[in-house]
Design an enzyme around this catalytic site. Structure first.
Site, short mmCIF file in Angstrom:
data_model
loop_
_atom_site.label_atom_id
_atom_site.label_comp_id
_atom_site.label_asym_id
_atom_site.label_seq_id
_atom_site.Cartn_x
_atom_site.Cartn_y
_atom_site.Cartn_z
N VAL A 86 0.92 -1.33 0.06
CA VAL A 86 0.10 -0.02 -0.02
C VAL A 86 0.90 1.31 0.10
O VAL A 86 1.72 1.62 0.79
CB VAL A 86 -1.07 -0.04 1.28
N LYS A 87 0.37 2.05 -1.10
CA LYS A 87 1.24 3.38 -1.36
C LYS A 87 0.79 4.43 -0.59
O LYS A 87 -0.56 4.70 -0.97
CB LYS A 87 1.69 3.72 -2.74
#
Length: 219
Positions: A86-87
């Protein structure tokens, strides 16, 4: 050093994977839009298609900028595939979200990092990766590579497990210098990776070998 490709183009990802050197993929909303991928369902389906090509490490970026929104989006992205990272943007609620995801065992990539202080906060919160944007720093007459060197030194000082992911890598010298400095990962377009193949002496040497072989086979 790990090689990630910075794109949402499936053909480029397949080419890099087939070359045998690809360790992961980074994407963002701009790259998705560039490929004409719009709508939540289509974006998630595209992430799944990327995950089906590569072995691991597909950074999928949240759009929300508030803690609750980032948590909701991040948990949904993480459900797509175990390969998803997850960025999260380097903002106050982003740091809080990184801590939340870290405690839940969800890997994170802290993006839009432009200072060592930001990188230190990301590592303290438990980010899996931190992404300093070296090309964008170069654009405003700051030395992006010096930032990579500084972050690597700080992480080494304290044994942080966060990996330094050099982003906005625009040419082969960026990549090679990141390797010299000790960046854990680089992410770049396919052309930067394939440009590493090129050297005029390789081309001329191969041409000479083939010419000599042709002469010998005609005798």
């Amino acid at each position: 050093m790990k090689f990630f490709i910075d794109t949402a183009n499936l053909d480029d990802i397949k080419q890099a994977y087939d070359l045998g050197v690809l360790d992961g993929v980074t994407t963002n909303p701009s790259l998705m839009a560039k490929e004409g991928i719009t709508g939540d369902a289509n974006v998630k389906a595209h992430y799944k298609a990327i995950c089906d090509i590569v072995d691991n490490n597909v950074s999928a970026e949240v759009i929300a900028t508030d803690f609750a929104g980032m948590v909701k989006e991040g948990e949904e992205l993480a459900k797509i595939d175990d390969k998803i990272v997850v960025k999260v943007p380097m903002i106050k609620d982003g740091v809080k979200a990184i801590k939340y995801f870290s405690d839940k065992g969800i890997r994170t990539n802290c993006t839009l990092v432009f200072s060592a202080g930001q990188a230190l906060l990301a590592a303290k919160a438990g980010a899996s990766y931190v992404s300093p944007f070296i090309g964008r720093l170069d654009d405003i007459s700051h030395d992006g590579l010096s930032l990579i060197e500084q972050i690597v030194q700080i992480y080494d000082n304290y044994g942080y497990e966060t990996e330094v992911l050099a982003a906005s890598v625009r040419h082969t010298m960026h990549l090679v210098q990141c390797a010299e400095i000790g960046a854990d990962v680089v992410t770049c377009p396919l052309k930067v990776i394939t440009s590493l193949l090129n050297h005029p002496l390789t081309d001329s040497g191969l041409a000479a070998f083939l010419a000599d072989h042709k002469k010998a086979s005609q005798k």
